[in-house]
Design a protein around this motif. Structure first.
Motif, short mmCIF file in Angstrom:
data_model
loop_
_atom_site.label_atom_id
_atom_site.label_comp_id
_atom_site.label_asym_id
_atom_site.label_seq_id
_atom_site.Cartn_x
_atom_site.Cartn_y
_atom_site.Cartn_z
N ASN A 1 27.90 77.11 2.70
CA ASN A 1 26.94 77.73 3.63
C ASN A 1 26.89 79.24 3.45
N SER A 2 28.04 79.85 3.27
CA SER A 2 28.12 81.30 3.12
C SER A 2 27.43 81.77 1.84
N LEU A 3 27.67 81.07 0.74
CA LEU A 3 27.06 81.45 -0.53
C LEU A 3 25.54 81.32 -0.48
N VAL A 4 25.07 80.22 0.11
CA VAL A 4 23.62 80.03 0.23
C VAL A 4 23.00 81.11 1.13
N ASN A 5 23.66 81.41 2.23
CA ASN A 5 23.14 82.41 3.18
C ASN A 5 23.03 83.79 2.56
N ILE A 6 24.09 84.20 1.86
CA ILE A 6 24.12 85.57 1.36
C ILE A 6 23.08 85.76 0.25
N VAL A 7 22.77 84.69 -0.46
CA VAL A 7 21.71 84.76 -1.47
C VAL A 7 20.33 84.80 -0.79
N TYR A 8 20.14 83.94 0.19
CA TYR A 8 18.83 83.83 0.84
C TYR A 8 18.47 85.07 1.65
N CYS A 9 19.45 85.72 2.25
CA CYS A 9 19.13 86.87 3.10
C CYS A 9 18.60 88.06 2.29
N ASN A 10 18.81 88.05 0.96
CA ASN A 10 18.27 89.12 0.12
C ASN A 10 16.74 89.12 0.11
N ARG A 11 16.13 88.04 0.57
CA ARG A 11 14.67 88.02 0.67
C ARG A 11 14.17 88.92 1.79
N PHE A 12 15.05 89.22 2.74
CA PHE A 12 14.63 89.95 3.93
C PHE A 12 15.17 91.38 3.98
N ILE A 13 16.30 91.61 3.30
CA ILE A 13 16.93 92.94 3.40
C ILE A 13 17.40 93.39 2.02
N SER A 14 17.74 94.67 1.95
CA SER A 14 18.37 95.23 0.75
C SER A 14 19.69 95.86 1.18
N PHE A 15 20.79 95.23 0.79
CA PHE A 15 22.10 95.74 1.20
C PHE A 15 22.42 97.02 0.46
N SER A 16 22.90 98.02 1.21
CA SER A 16 23.26 99.30 0.61
C SER A 16 24.31 99.98 1.47
N LEU A 17 25.25 100.64 0.81
CA LEU A 17 26.27 101.40 1.54
C LEU A 17 25.83 102.83 1.78
N LYS A 18 24.64 103.18 1.31
CA LYS A 18 24.14 104.54 1.45
C LYS A 18 23.60 104.77 2.86
N ASP A 19 24.05 105.84 3.46
CA ASP A 19 23.56 106.27 4.79
C ASP A 19 23.77 105.23 5.89
N ILE A 20 24.79 104.39 5.75
CA ILE A 20 25.05 103.44 6.83
C ILE A 20 26.04 104.05 7.81
N SER A 21 26.05 103.50 8.99
CA SER A 21 26.99 103.96 10.02
C SER A 21 27.45 102.76 10.84
N ILE A 22 28.76 102.67 11.02
CA ILE A 22 29.29 101.60 11.85
C ILE A 22 29.62 102.10 13.27
N LYS A 23 29.56 103.40 13.45
CA LYS A 23 29.93 103.99 14.74
C LYS A 23 29.10 103.46 15.91
N PRO A 24 27.77 103.29 15.74
CA PRO A 24 26.98 102.79 16.90
C PRO A 24 27.38 101.41 17.37
N TYR A 25 28.07 100.66 16.51
CA TYR A 25 28.42 99.28 16.84
C TYR A 25 29.84 99.12 17.37
N LEU A 26 30.64 100.16 17.26
CA LEU A 26 32.07 100.01 17.56
C LEU A 26 32.33 99.65 19.02
N SER A 27 31.60 100.29 19.93
CA SER A 27 31.83 100.03 21.35
C SER A 27 31.60 98.56 21.68
N THR A 28 30.44 98.03 21.24
CA THR A 28 30.12 96.62 21.50
C THR A 28 31.05 95.70 20.71
N PHE A 29 31.39 96.11 19.49
CA PHE A 29 32.30 95.32 18.64
C PHE A 29 33.61 95.05 19.37
#
Length: 478
Positions: free
Chosen positions: A181-209
């Motif tokens: 399931n994981s392998l199929v999902n990670i391949v299929y989601c590339n149709r909707f998004i472009s994964f990139s580590l550039k300019d990302i931020s995890i800080k906005p999610y930490l409180s809810t996390f």
């Protein structure tokens, strides 16, 4: 996509899980036996606990953020990348801790092979990203993919599981479901998004996390932790009884979870758009659906529990009968708790109130685990779960009344209880004085309560959902 269609897909997925479980679990329980079933579930409960630590609040963050940004690919990709990065960090930490536990706790040494499979399950859970497709409301894809993989799993069970010693192979097959399931999902989601580590931020999610994460971890003190604790203090046989008792119950809860997965992104969107009246309408629909769904199931399961379990798993599981009857009311208790926690508190981002409320339930769970489980085994664990969930529900009800003015549906609940008294008496008479094979007893009970429920919903309870459905078929006109 409409709520009805989304719920149809999610219900189809849930029903498929119901069907596949009925195809495999009776076979597995008879081949492996209660002890080996207990071993597998004991180890899996430990792994699932580490998955909870790895995921924390990722599921809630993911659904919420993806639902908000689903119409903007750039923001969607940025949110996805940030959430996955945060999840990767937490998964790495959880994996390191799990490896340390595997090599330091003597109780786990005999099960090291199973634990290696569990490490794979933990790692690949990172790529499962079900929250992404739930946030997009792409339930069509989720359903079709899951059913295809489950069909392969069912076939594999009957091919590879032939004797009691195959319990390790059985667990490997369960883990492979996650991996594929994981392998199929990670391949299929590339149709909707472009994964990139550039300019990302995890800080906005930490409180809810952390806030939602602690809420989930604490809540697991009377679910996943129950099984692990039971295995440590009472043995794997008691785990086998308890997990067998909860197996069918978990399927019923899956229907409720399917509904919540559909409703959560929708009510979140309604609140963000300021559509308060439409939001309230969805809440009342949820409560009506829960009551009409849960009452027939609870009545049949409590009365005919021994027949149902004996038909499903055969002899040797008599220790599951009483635990099963104890936990059946949780269909209603947890169902209502999910409505007020997910559709009100979570949707309104009342994360701290959720955490405080769950702390109370966890405290009750921990105390009762210590007091009851060692002496009463599976029965004790069932009581722990029941009483903890009641505590959670009552606490959440107090919060939602203060926050949203949403009252406990006492009048509808009382009306349902009074309405179903006659059919309960009829079913008790059938159970006591009819001595047919299990499947015959079950079919009689289901037929009686289905006929009664249709009549009651239309002419006595006048459930608006049932009336609306029937009006479209021109069977009944108001």
């Amino acid at each position: 996509m409409s709520i009805k269609r989304n719920f149809l897909y999610n219900s189809t997925l849930t029903v498929s899980g119901y069907v596949f479980t009925f195809l495999t679990y009776p076979y597995i329980s008879r081949v492996l036996g209660v002890s080996n079933i207990g071993i597998v579930n004991f180890i899996d409960s430990l792994i699932n606990y580490f998955i909870i630590f790895a995921m924390m609040g990722i599921g809630t963050i993911g659904i919420r953020e993806i639902a908000i940004h689903k119409n903007n690919k750039e923001l969607l990709s940025k949110a996805f990348s940030g959430i996955v990065t945060l999840n990767a960090i937490s998964t790495l930490i959880a994996t390191i801790v799990l490896l340390i536990v595997m090599y330091t706790i003597p109780k786990l040494f005999p099960y090291r092979n199973l634990l290696y499979f569990g490490v794979l399950k933990l790692l690949f859970n990172l790529f499962l990203v079900e929250w992404f497709f739930t946030g997009l409301e792409n339930f069509s894809y989720i359903t079709k993919r899951s059913i295809i993989i489950k069909i392969l799993y069912v076939a594999s069970v009957f091919v590879f599981i032939r004797k009691a010693s195959d319990y390790q192979t059985y667990y490997l097959l369960c883990v492979l479901v996650i991996i594929i399931n994981s392998l199929v999902n990670i391949v299929y989601c590339n149709r909707f998004i472009s994964f990139s580590l550039k300019d990302i931020s995890i800080k906005p999610y930490l409180s809810t996390f952390f806030s939602i994460g602690f809420y989930i971890i604490i809540g697991s003190m009377y679910t996943s932790f129950n099984v692990a604790w039971l295995g440590f203090v009472a043995g794997t046989d008691e785990v086998g009884y308890y997990t067998t008792a909860t197996k069918l119950h978990t399927i019923f809860l899956a229907f409720l979870t399917a509904f919540q997965n559909v409703m959560f992104p929708r009510v979140t969107s309604l609140l963000s758009e300021g559509k308060v009246e439409e939001y309230k309408q969805k809440l009342y629909i949820s409560v009506d659906s829960l009551l009409s769904f849960s009452f027939p199931i609870i009545i049949i399961a409590i009365i005919f529990g021994p027949n149902i379990l004996h038909f499903l798993v055969g002899d040797g599981y008599e220790g599951s009968y009483l635990p099963f009857r104890i936990i059946v009311p949780l269909i209603l208790i947890i169902g209502y708790g999910q409505i007020i926690c997910i559709q009100i508190l979570m949707a309104m981002k009342q994360d701290k109130k959720l955490l405080l409320n769950t702390c109370l339930g966890a405290l009750v769970g921990i105390i009762l685990n210590i007091l009851l489980v060692k002496s009463y085994g599976a029965v004790g664990s069932s009581l722990v779960w029941l009483l903890s969930e009641i505590t959670i529900m009552l606490g959440a009800q107090l919060w939602v009344y203060k926050v949203a003015g949403f009252s406990f549906p006492g009048k509808p609940l009382t009306k349902y209880m009074l309405t179903y008294i006659p059919v309960t008496i009829i079913l008790l008479v059938i159970y006591k004085y009819c001595f047919y094979p299990d499947i015959v007893m079950i079919l009689i009970a289901v037929s009686v309560i289905l006929i009664f429920s249709v009549i009651a919903q239309i002419f006595i309870l006048k459930n608006p959902i049932w009336l609306q459905l029937l009006s479209k078929t021109k069977i009944y006109n108001r």
